[in-house]
Design a protein around this motif. Structure first.
Motif, PDB file in Angstrom:
ATOM      1  N   TYR A   1      -6.543  -4.891   5.938  1.00  0.00           N
ATOM      2  CA  TYR A   1      -5.169  -5.212   6.308  1.00  0.00           C
ATOM      3  C   TYR A   1      -4.940  -4.885   7.782  1.00  0.00           C
ATOM      4  CZ  TYR A   1      -4.410  -6.080   1.423  1.00  0.00           C
ATOM      5  OH  TYR A   1      -4.497  -6.602   0.162  1.00  0.00           O
TER       6      TYR A   1
ATOM      7  N   GLU B   1      -8.149  -1.397   1.789  1.00  0.00           N
ATOM      8  CA  GLU B   1      -7.053  -1.239   2.738  1.00  0.00           C
ATOM      9  C   GLU B   1      -7.493  -1.463   4.188  1.00  0.00           C
ATOM     10  OE1 GLU B   1      -7.723   2.653   4.796  1.00  0.00           O
ATOM     11  OE2 GLU B   1      -5.915   1.455   4.901  1.00  0.00           O
TER      12      GLU B   1
ATOM     13  N   LEU C   1       0.856  -1.166   0.000  1.00  0.00           N
ATOM     14  CA  LEU C   1       0.000   0.000   0.000  1.00  0.00           C
ATOM     15  C   LEU C   1       0.900   1.225   0.000  1.00  0.00           C
ATOM     16  CD1 LEU C   1      -1.374  -2.428   1.762  1.00  0.00           C
ATOM     17  CD2 LEU C   1      -3.099  -0.676   2.232  1.00  0.00           C
TER      18      LEU C   1
ATOM     19  N   TRP D   1       0.787  -4.123   9.734  1.00  0.00           N
ATOM     20  CA  TRP D   1       1.480  -3.144   8.892  1.00  0.00           C
ATOM     21  C   TRP D   1       2.945  -3.046   9.262  1.00  0.00           C
ATOM     22  CZ3 TRP D   1      -1.119   0.043   5.307  1.00  0.00           C
ATOM     23  CH2 TRP D   1      -2.506  -0.116   5.293  1.00  0.00           C
TER      24      TRP D   1
ATOM     25  N   ARG E   1      -4.479   6.575   1.545  1.00  0.00           N
ATOM     26  CA  ARG E   1      -3.692   5.371   1.361  1.00  0.00           C
ATOM     27  C   ARG E   1      -4.431   4.430   0.413  1.00  0.00           C
ATOM     28  NH1 ARG E   1      -1.375   3.422   6.813  1.00  0.00           N
ATOM     29  NH2 ARG E   1      -3.584   3.171   7.278  1.00  0.00           N
ATOM     30  N   GLU E   2      -3.695   3.779  -0.473  1.00  0.00           N
ATOM     31  CA  GLU E   2      -4.308   2.893  -1.448  1.00  0.00           C
ATOM     32  C   GLU E   2      -3.539   1.582  -1.548  1.00  0.00           C
ATOM     33  OE1 GLU E   2      -3.950   4.005  -5.582  1.00  0.00           O
ATOM     34  OE2 GLU E   2      -2.090   5.126  -5.216  1.00  0.00           O
ATOM     35  N   VAL E   3      -4.279   0.517  -1.830  1.00  0.00           N
ATOM     36  CA  VAL E   3      -3.669  -0.775  -2.115  1.00  0.00           C
ATOM     37  C   VAL E   3      -3.233  -0.753  -3.568  1.00  0.00           C
ATOM     38  CG1 VAL E   3      -4.006  -3.262  -2.196  1.00  0.00           C
ATOM     39  CG2 VAL E   3      -5.177  -1.909  -0.448  1.00  0.00           C
TER      40      VAL E   3
END
Length: 126
Positions: free
Chosen positions: A113, A110, A37, A116, A45-47
């Motif tokens: 998940y 996201e 990500l 991290w 935030r992006e996958v």
């Protein structure tokens, strides 16, 4: 619990390449979906890429055809090969994981998940 540690970020000129690595702290990581990500300044935030335990992959439109995600379950390692990098790829890149089952397709959401890494900075100059 899964601890994730990224490495391989840095600075590169447009058109260049970088490879990111992520080491997971536990065995049987094949039961986890692993993803990369990113978050650029001022953006959500992006996958960008994800891979299930069996190798099924997902790529976001912004990186499709330029980035390749892969994993080695025996070594608990996730990789991201980034080619033809552009200034808009500048961001903090995170390795992330969630428990999914071996055959599950990876998620582009996201919020799925749960684990991290600390992130690694990628800067692409024009």
């Amino acid at each position: 619990q899964v601890q994730l540690v990224e490495s391989g970020g840095g600075s590169v000129q447009a058109g260049g390449s970088l490879r990111l690595s992520c080491l997971a702290s536990r065995d049987n990581v094949s039961w986890y979906c692993l993803g990369w990500l990113r978050q650029a300044p001022g953006k959500e935030r992006e996958v960008i890429a994800a891979i299930g335990g069996s190798g099924i992959t997902y790529y976001g439109d912004s990186v499709k055809g330029r980035f390749t995600i892969s994993r080695d379950n025996a070594k608990n390692t996730l990789l991201l090969q980034m080619n033809t990098l552009q200034p808009e790829d500048t961001a903090m890149y995170y390795c992330a994981a969630y428990l999914s089952g071996y055959f599950a397709s990876p998620s582009s959401d996201e919020s799925r998940y749960a684990y991290w890494g600390q992130g690694t900075q990628v800067t692409v100059s024009s």
